[in-house]
Write a protein that holds these residues in place. Structure first.
Motif, PDB file in Angstrom:
ATOM      1  N   THR A  86       0.839  -1.189   0.000  1.00  0.00           N
ATOM      2  CA  THR A  86       0.000   0.000   0.000  1.00  0.00           C
ATOM      3  C   THR A  86       0.881   1.249   0.000  1.00  0.00           C
ATOM      4  O   THR A  86       2.113   1.187  -0.020  1.00  0.00           O
ATOM      5  CB  THR A  86      -0.906   0.039   1.238  1.00  0.00           C
ATOM      6  OG1 THR A  86      -0.100   0.233   2.411  1.00  0.00           O
ATOM      7  CG2 THR A  86      -1.712  -1.248   1.375  1.00  0.00           C
ATOM      8  N   LEU A  87       0.219   2.372   0.058  1.00  0.00           N
ATOM      9  CA  LEU A  87       0.904   3.653   0.211  1.00  0.00           C
ATOM     10  C   LEU A  87       1.350   3.848   1.652  1.00  0.00           C
ATOM     11  O   LEU A  87       0.860   3.189   2.564  1.00  0.00           O
ATOM     12  CB  LEU A  87      -0.039   4.789  -0.193  1.00  0.00           C
ATOM     13  CG  LEU A  87      -0.632   4.669  -1.603  1.00  0.00           C
ATOM     14  CD1 LEU A  87      -1.785   5.641  -1.766  1.00  0.00           C
ATOM     15  CD2 LEU A  87       0.432   4.895  -2.657  1.00  0.00           C
ATOM     16  N   THR A 107       2.858   6.970  -4.878  1.00  0.00           N
ATOM     17  CA  THR A 107       2.402   8.271  -5.357  1.00  0.00           C
ATOM     18  C   THR A 107       1.028   8.584  -4.774  1.00  0.00           C
ATOM     19  O   THR A 107       0.024   7.960  -5.149  1.00  0.00           O
ATOM     20  CB  THR A 107       2.331   8.282  -6.890  1.00  0.00           C
ATOM     21  OG1 THR A 107       3.615   7.974  -7.426  1.00  0.00           O
ATOM     22  CG2 THR A 107       1.907   9.658  -7.383  1.00  0.00           C
ATOM     23  N   TRP A 108       1.013   9.510  -3.833  1.00  0.00           N
ATOM     24  CA  TRP A 108      -0.273   9.979  -3.291  1.00  0.00           C
ATOM     25  C   TRP A 108      -0.104  11.395  -2.778  1.00  0.00           C
ATOM     26  O   TRP A 108       0.993  11.820  -2.440  1.00  0.00           O
ATOM     27  CB  TRP A 108      -0.812   9.033  -2.224  1.00  0.00           C
ATOM     28  CG  TRP A 108       0.019   8.813  -0.986  1.00  0.00           C
ATOM     29  CD1 TRP A 108       1.265   8.287  -0.903  1.00  0.00           C
ATOM     30  CD2 TRP A 108      -0.385   9.086   0.359  1.00  0.00           C
ATOM     31  NE1 TRP A 108       1.691   8.207   0.390  1.00  0.00           N
ATOM     32  CE2 TRP A 108       0.689   8.691   1.201  1.00  0.00           C
ATOM     33  CE3 TRP A 108      -1.528   9.608   0.948  1.00  0.00           C
ATOM     34  CZ2 TRP A 108       0.644   8.815   2.590  1.00  0.00           C
ATOM     35  CZ3 TRP A 108      -1.584   9.728   2.328  1.00  0.00           C
ATOM     36  CH2 TRP A 108      -0.508   9.327   3.131  1.00  0.00           C
ATOM     37  N   SER A 109      -1.195  12.118  -2.780  1.00  0.00           N
ATOM     38  CA  SER A 109      -1.152  13.530  -2.446  1.00  0.00           C
ATOM     39  C   SER A 109      -1.080  13.749  -0.942  1.00  0.00           C
ATOM     40  O   SER A 109      -1.787  13.092  -0.164  1.00  0.00           O
ATOM     41  CB  SER A 109      -2.402  14.233  -2.998  1.00  0.00           C
ATOM     42  OG  SER A 109      -2.461  15.577  -2.554  1.00  0.00           O
ATOM     43  N   GLU A 238       4.035  -2.995  -6.134  1.00  0.00           N
ATOM     44  CA  GLU A 238       3.307  -2.365  -7.229  1.00  0.00           C
ATOM     45  C   GLU A 238       3.257  -0.849  -7.066  1.00  0.00           C
ATOM     46  O   GLU A 238       3.369  -0.109  -8.050  1.00  0.00           O
ATOM     47  CB  GLU A 238       1.890  -2.936  -7.302  1.00  0.00           C
ATOM     48  CG  GLU A 238       1.136  -2.585  -8.573  1.00  0.00           C
ATOM     49  CD  GLU A 238       0.403  -1.252  -8.506  1.00  0.00           C
ATOM     50  OE1 GLU A 238      -0.035  -0.757  -9.558  1.00  0.00           O
ATOM     51  OE2 GLU A 238       0.266  -0.700  -7.385  1.00  0.00           O
ATOM     52  N   GLU A 239       3.087  -0.372  -5.839  1.00  0.00           N
ATOM     53  CA  GLU A 239       2.926   1.069  -5.628  1.00  0.00           C
ATOM     54  C   GLU A 239       4.205   1.855  -5.918  1.00  0.00           C
ATOM     55  O   GLU A 239       4.146   3.078  -6.050  1.00  0.00           O
ATOM     56  CB  GLU A 239       2.450   1.348  -4.195  1.00  0.00           C
ATOM     57  CG  GLU A 239       1.062   0.830  -3.872  1.00  0.00           C
ATOM     58  CD  GLU A 239      -0.053   1.546  -4.626  1.00  0.00           C
ATOM     59  OE1 GLU A 239       0.250   2.441  -5.442  1.00  0.00           O
ATOM     60  OE2 GLU A 239      -1.225   1.199  -4.405  1.00  0.00           O
ATOM     61  N   VAL A 240       5.327   1.175  -6.031  1.00  0.00           N
ATOM     62  CA  VAL A 240       6.570   1.866  -6.395  1.00  0.00           C
ATOM     63  C   VAL A 240       7.027   1.461  -7.795  1.00  0.00           C
ATOM     64  O   VAL A 240       8.183   1.676  -8.174  1.00  0.00           O
ATOM     65  CB  VAL A 240       7.686   1.613  -5.356  1.00  0.00           C
ATOM     66  CG1 VAL A 240       7.335   2.285  -4.035  1.00  0.00           C
ATOM     67  CG2 VAL A 240       7.933   0.122  -5.143  1.00  0.00           C
ATOM     68  N   GLY A 241       6.118   0.838  -8.572  1.00  0.00           N
ATOM     69  CA  GLY A 241       6.364   0.629  -9.985  1.00  0.00           C
ATOM     70  C   GLY A 241       7.044  -0.653 -10.392  1.00  0.00           C
ATOM     71  O   GLY A 241       7.314  -0.859 -11.581  1.00  0.00           O
TER      72      GLY A 241
END
Length: 387
Positions: A86-87, A107-109, A238-241
């Motif tokens: 997750t993030l 990537t999250w705001s 996955e969240e880091v590509g």
């Protein structure tokens, strides 16, 4: 009924999904912090669930999971993949005011980080805290609270310890690089809505496990196996590509990714039914595999819609970029406020699990995919203007 119905569809042919099981698994996964790079515990929990379902699995050095449902034939093998990571965030710097600068994991705001409760995992122990904007008190800053910029340089982590100086942080044991996990704060509502952080992609993983359970239950009753070996893969980066880049086997000819869809103005995704992605920022998904998934929805009365994601990539993209010659597709559950405080509906998760089970049980249509390289014989065709 399906969003795009077919005359041959039948609700009786749909796999039976245990939604109580699905929700219980999702609750368990959400309870385990797992930002990219901090996934050991959620990997263990997923492996325990696979063992309970009677599925053989193996894990890579870092913890990506490959679980196999053995089929009548070995090739051309299939895969279904979702991600457990997750993030989150890491400590970037210790501040003189006793607070922490952060850098995001994934990537999250920072807009969605403001106000989040979190845990800092140190070398020895952990502590709790809250991510706040630099100007957090309206009684002190007045309207400046509303006009300050948004971004990771404009937030700080206030830890719930006596810390007003950097020396206090050193004493407590906080260090640069410590992992910060964000509380999911899940709510499962009686009307089927589920609201939480990190539904991307723990909800997808829960749907995959529910599909495995449905297939196992059906197999026990009928003594059936899938037509070919099918790998259920759970990636951890996955969240880091990175995702599926290094976890596929050479036998796998097609791979369906399960991940979140985007429900927002200008998108066709919904929080009901399964959304079949036709393309993302990496380009179109495999023509033949995508249309097979659509036919499976039509034939099994699985509600669905199509969409295209312009600012999105998944495990499918990481597999292709890594050089795997594999057909890829993406099926999603509609998520409102993706990578924020997310909302989904159980209806979509059920549809994702139904389509996953139907895909695993379906016949092989492209026999030539069993070989890595071969002649033109058996190669696929696409429509022409004369058709």
């Amino acid at each position: 009924m399906p969003t795009e119905p077919s005359p041959t569809s039948s609700e009786d042919s749909r796999p039976v999904i245990d939604t109580v099981y699905l929700c219980n698994v999702l609750r368990r996964l959400l309870d385990i912090p797992s930002p990219s790079g901090f996934t050991d515990n959620v990997v263990r929990a997923c492996c325990e669930e696979l063992s309970a379902l009677g599925v053989n699995y193996e894990i890579t050095r870092r913890g990506a999971i490959r679980a196999c449902l053995y089929g009548e034939s070995r090739r051309p093998a299939r895969a279904v993949i979702g991600h457990l990571d997750t993030l989150g965030a890491q400590v970037r710097a210790l501040k003189d005011n006793g607070r922490l600068e952060l850098v995001s994991i994934g990537t999250w705001s920072a807009r969605f980080a403001e106000g989040a409760r979190c845990t800092i995992f140190m070398e020895n122990g952990s502590c709790r805290g809250t991510i706040l904007p630099l100007k957090a008190s309206g009684h002190t800053y007045g309207d400046a609270v509303d006009t300050q910029p948004t971004g990771w340089d404009h937030v700080e982590l206030r830890i719930d310890e006596h810390a007003t100086t950097r020396a206090d942080l050193d004493r407590i044991g906080v260090a640069i690089g410590d992992v910060v996990t964000i509380d999911p704060q899940p709510e499962f509502l009686d009307n089927g809505f589920i609201v939480s952080r990190h539904l991307d992609d723990k909800a997808g993983v829960a749907a995959m496990l529910a599909a495995i359970k449905a297939l196992a239950d059906a197999g026990k009753d009928a003594g059936q196996r899938p037509p070919v070996d099918t790998w259920f893969i759970f990636s951890i980066t996955e969240e880091v590509g990175v995702g599926a880049a290094a976890v596929l086997t050479g036998d796998i000819a097609s791979m369906v990714t399960v991940d979140n869809g985007v429900t927002a103005p200008g998108q066709n995704s919904r929080e009901t039914g399964v959304t079949i992605a036709m393309a993302d920022m990496g380009g179109p998904f495999d023509y033949h595999l995508t249309r097979k998934l659509i036919r499976l929805c039509q034939d099994n009365a699985i509600a669905f819609q199509r969409d295209i994601f312009r600012f999105y990539r998944s495990d499918s993209a990481s597999a292709i970029v890594a050089g795997h010659d594999v057909r890829t597709a993406l099926i999603t559950f509609g998520v409102d406020a993706s990578h924020g405080y997310e909302r989904i509906h159980l209806d979509a998760l059920r549809s994702v699990a139904e389509l996953t089970a139907a895909y695993v049980s379906s016949d092989i249509e492209i026999e030539r995919d069993a070989v890595d390289l071969g002649p033109l014989t058996g190669f696929t065709t696409q429509p022409t203007a004369e058709d």
